[in-house]
Motif scaffolding. Structure first.
Motif, short mmCIF file in Angstrom:
data_model
loop_
_atom_site.label_atom_id
_atom_site.label_comp_id
_atom_site.label_asym_id
_atom_site.label_seq_id
_atom_site.Cartn_x
_atom_site.Cartn_y
_atom_site.Cartn_z
N PHE A 1 0.86 -1.19 0.00
CA PHE A 1 0.00 0.00 0.00
C PHE A 1 0.89 1.23 0.00
O PHE A 1 1.93 1.26 0.67
CB PHE A 1 -0.90 0.01 1.23
CG PHE A 1 -1.77 1.24 1.35
CD1 PHE A 1 -3.04 1.26 0.80
CD2 PHE A 1 -1.31 2.38 2.01
CE1 PHE A 1 -3.84 2.40 0.92
CE2 PHE A 1 -2.10 3.51 2.13
CZ PHE A 1 -3.38 3.51 1.57
N SER B 1 0.45 5.66 -0.09
CA SER B 1 -0.23 6.95 -0.25
C SER B 1 0.78 8.03 0.10
O SER B 1 1.29 8.08 1.22
CB SER B 1 -1.44 7.04 0.69
OG SER B 1 -2.08 8.30 0.55
N PHE C 1 -8.94 -0.82 2.54
CA PHE C 1 -9.74 0.23 3.18
C PHE C 1 -9.22 0.57 4.57
O PHE C 1 -9.29 1.72 5.01
CB PHE C 1 -11.21 -0.20 3.27
CG PHE C 1 -12.00 0.06 2.01
CD1 PHE C 1 -12.05 1.33 1.47
CD2 PHE C 1 -12.70 -0.95 1.37
CE1 PHE C 1 -12.77 1.59 0.31
CE2 PHE C 1 -13.43 -0.71 0.22
CZ PHE C 1 -13.45 0.57 -0.32
N LYS D 1 -6.06 0.57 5.49
CA LYS D 1 -4.94 1.48 5.24
C LYS D 1 -5.43 2.84 4.78
O LYS D 1 -4.90 3.89 5.17
CB LYS D 1 -3.99 0.88 4.20
CG LYS D 1 -3.25 -0.35 4.67
CD LYS D 1 -2.26 0.00 5.77
CE LYS D 1 -1.45 -1.21 6.19
NZ LYS D 1 -0.49 -0.88 7.27
N LEU D 2 -6.46 2.83 3.92
CA LEU D 2 -7.00 4.09 3.39
C LEU D 2 -7.61 4.93 4.50
O LEU D 2 -7.55 6.17 4.46
CB LEU D 2 -8.05 3.79 2.32
CG LEU D 2 -8.67 4.98 1.60
CD1 LEU D 2 -7.61 5.76 0.82
CD2 LEU D 2 -9.78 4.51 0.65
N ALA E 1 -4.39 7.07 -3.19
CA ALA E 1 -3.68 5.89 -2.71
C ALA E 1 -3.85 4.76 -3.71
O ALA E 1 -4.78 4.76 -4.52
CB ALA E 1 -4.21 5.46 -1.34
N VAL F 1 -13.14 4.35 -5.88
CA VAL F 1 -12.23 3.21 -5.77
C VAL F 1 -12.52 2.23 -6.90
O VAL F 1 -13.67 2.04 -7.31
CB VAL F 1 -12.35 2.50 -4.41
CG1 VAL F 1 -11.95 3.43 -3.29
CG2 VAL F 1 -13.75 1.97 -4.18
N ALA G 1 -7.50 4.42 -5.22
CA ALA G 1 -8.46 5.38 -4.64
C ALA G 1 -8.09 6.77 -5.15
O ALA G 1 -6.94 7.18 -5.04
CB ALA G 1 -8.41 5.34 -3.11
N CYS H 1 -5.60 7.59 5.98
CA CYS H 1 -5.29 8.73 5.11
C CYS H 1 -6.42 9.76 5.09
O CYS H 1 -6.24 10.87 4.58
CB CYS H 1 -5.04 8.26 3.67
SG CYS H 1 -3.79 6.97 3.49
N ILE I 1 -14.48 9.87 -2.81
CA ILE I 1 -13.39 8.98 -3.21
C ILE I 1 -13.96 7.90 -4.12
O ILE I 1 -14.94 7.21 -3.77
CB ILE I 1 -12.72 8.32 -1.99
CG1 ILE I 1 -12.08 9.39 -1.10
CG2 ILE I 1 -11.67 7.31 -2.43
CD1 ILE I 1 -11.45 8.82 0.17
#
Length: 396
Positions: A210, A212, A274, A276-277, A258, A229, A245, A280, A227
């Motif tokens: 991942f 970003s 998601f 990890k997202l 990301a 995706v 994303a 952010c 966002i």
């Protein structure tokens, strides 16, 4: 950037760009008109204008350090086999934009010259000391032919040759995976605030990555809170799926937030993405997440972003209508229902769809009309048209 785009050696010291004028323009000019070297912003603009209406062949050359021998015959390089020497020469020819031909090839002697007749470039290697070892005993590095002649003699690379050159310059796929931890560490150092993640499987092999960038995370604070995706399968040696994303900036351009590379589109991979997202994006303000109807996306989004509003992308919905229900002639009705501003108009369009194709009407109803209809949307409404562009942007 230029090194990656044109497969140049990572030790490149300088890069030059040149192009030949199209044949239609050359008809009004002298036959020996040399290629044009791009050295200023004005010449870049001229090249872009020409490329809009003509097919332009451009050449990228680089200057890098290379071990060589002098014309006096100093022996600085050796090859275990003649084929190994040819590999080195091919790579040098790619970097310095010229072609060579084998003038003489024997068990104990190899002589190669530039493909342009009369050019002084030459390399000579012969066997010394050991049976299978070739030593370069003469190398004339300077070309006496013109750049235009060398460009004219260049052959088009085959896909196999391009892959070979790419591996020589960039390294193998295995090398790339091995360098991922170091790459992510460097990203964190030079782009402060970046969020990265690398996960291995039970066999200590690559599973997820991942990334970003910190600049993207900070920039998203000034974008509309929508966002989009999406994911698509990769066609490389180890395949996999890339998840992306993105948002849309004030100039209606794609704003990448990301991306991740995973083993496949499933509940586990999308939930990991998601999760990890979520680090952010703040939950201070409302958020809309738009996607296709993939069940795994819905499950992961409901679990990680229960406070966000979901939406179904009309672009994907439209593709399904055409492919599954052969309803291209009904797209104007589906679009009318999706973009209707009043319940009266929405019901009118849905009634017409139900009369023309009851199965399509059932499909639209089962897709949860609050997710794709403007008038029934329960969250903030934004004029975002991003999915089609994002789908073309994602590499396959």
């Amino acid at each position: 950037m230029a090194q990656e785009d044109y497969n140049l050696d990572m030790n490149t010291e300088s890069v030059q760009l040149a192009y030949s004028l199209p044949e239609a323009m050359m008809q009004h000019m002298a036959s020996d008109t040399p290629p044009i070297h791009v050295t200023s912003d004005r010449q870049v603009r001229n090249l872009l204008e020409i490329a809009k209406t003509h097919e332009v062949r451009h050449c990228v050359s680089s200057l890098s350090k290379m071990k060589a021998v002098s014309e006096e015959g100093e022996e600085d390089d050796e090859w275990d086999e003649a084929d190994e020497g040819n590999k080195e020469l091919r790579l040098t020819a790619v970097r310095r934009r010229f072609s060579f031909r084998i003038y003489k090839s024997m068990k104990t002697l190899l002589v190669e010259t530039c493909r342009v007749n009369g050019c002084g470039w030459k390399i000579r290697a012969s066997v010394k000391h050991e049976t299978n070892t070739f030593w370069v005993n003469k190398y004339v590095e300077t070309h006496t032919c013109s750049v235009g002649d060398r460009i004219a003699q260049r052959k088009h690379c085959t896909p196999k040759a391009l892959l070979y050159a790419q591996e020589l310059v960039r390294g193998s796929a295995e090398d790339g995976y091995e360098q991922l931890p170091s790459y992510l560490e460097q990203i964190s150092l030079v782009n402060l605030g970046s969020i990265t993640g690398l996960e291995l499987d039970s066999l200590n092999k690559f599973k997820y990555i991942f990334l970003s960038f910190g600049a993207s995370i900070r920039g998203f604070q000034y974008q509309r809170r929508v966002i989009v995706v999406d994911g698509t399968h990769l066609s490389g040696k180890y395949e996999g799926v890339i998840l992306v994303a993105a948002a849309q900036d004030g100039n209606f351009q794609i704003f990448s937030l990301a991306f991740a590379i995973v083993d496949g589109e499933n509940d586990e991979s999308w939930e990991w993405f998601f999760t990890k997202l979520a680090s952010c994006v703040s939950d201070e303000y409302p958020l809309v997440i738009v996607s296709d109807r993939h069940t795994c996306i819905k499950n992961a989004c409901d679990k990680v972003f229960p406070w966000a509003t979901r939406g179904i992308c009309y672009y994907h919905l439209q593709q399904n209508i055409v492919q599954k229900y052969k309803g291209k002639h009904l797209l104007y009705l589906a679009k009318g229902a999706a973009y209707a501003h009043t319940l009266y108009d929405f019901d009118r369009y849905m009634d017409e769809i139900r009369s023309a194709n009851p199965e399509l009407a059932t499909y639209l109803e089962n897709a949860d009309m609050t997710l794709w209809s403007r008038i029934l949307c329960q969250g903030d409404r934004h004029n975002i048209k991003l999915a089609a562009s994002l789908n073309r942007l994602i590499p396959h």
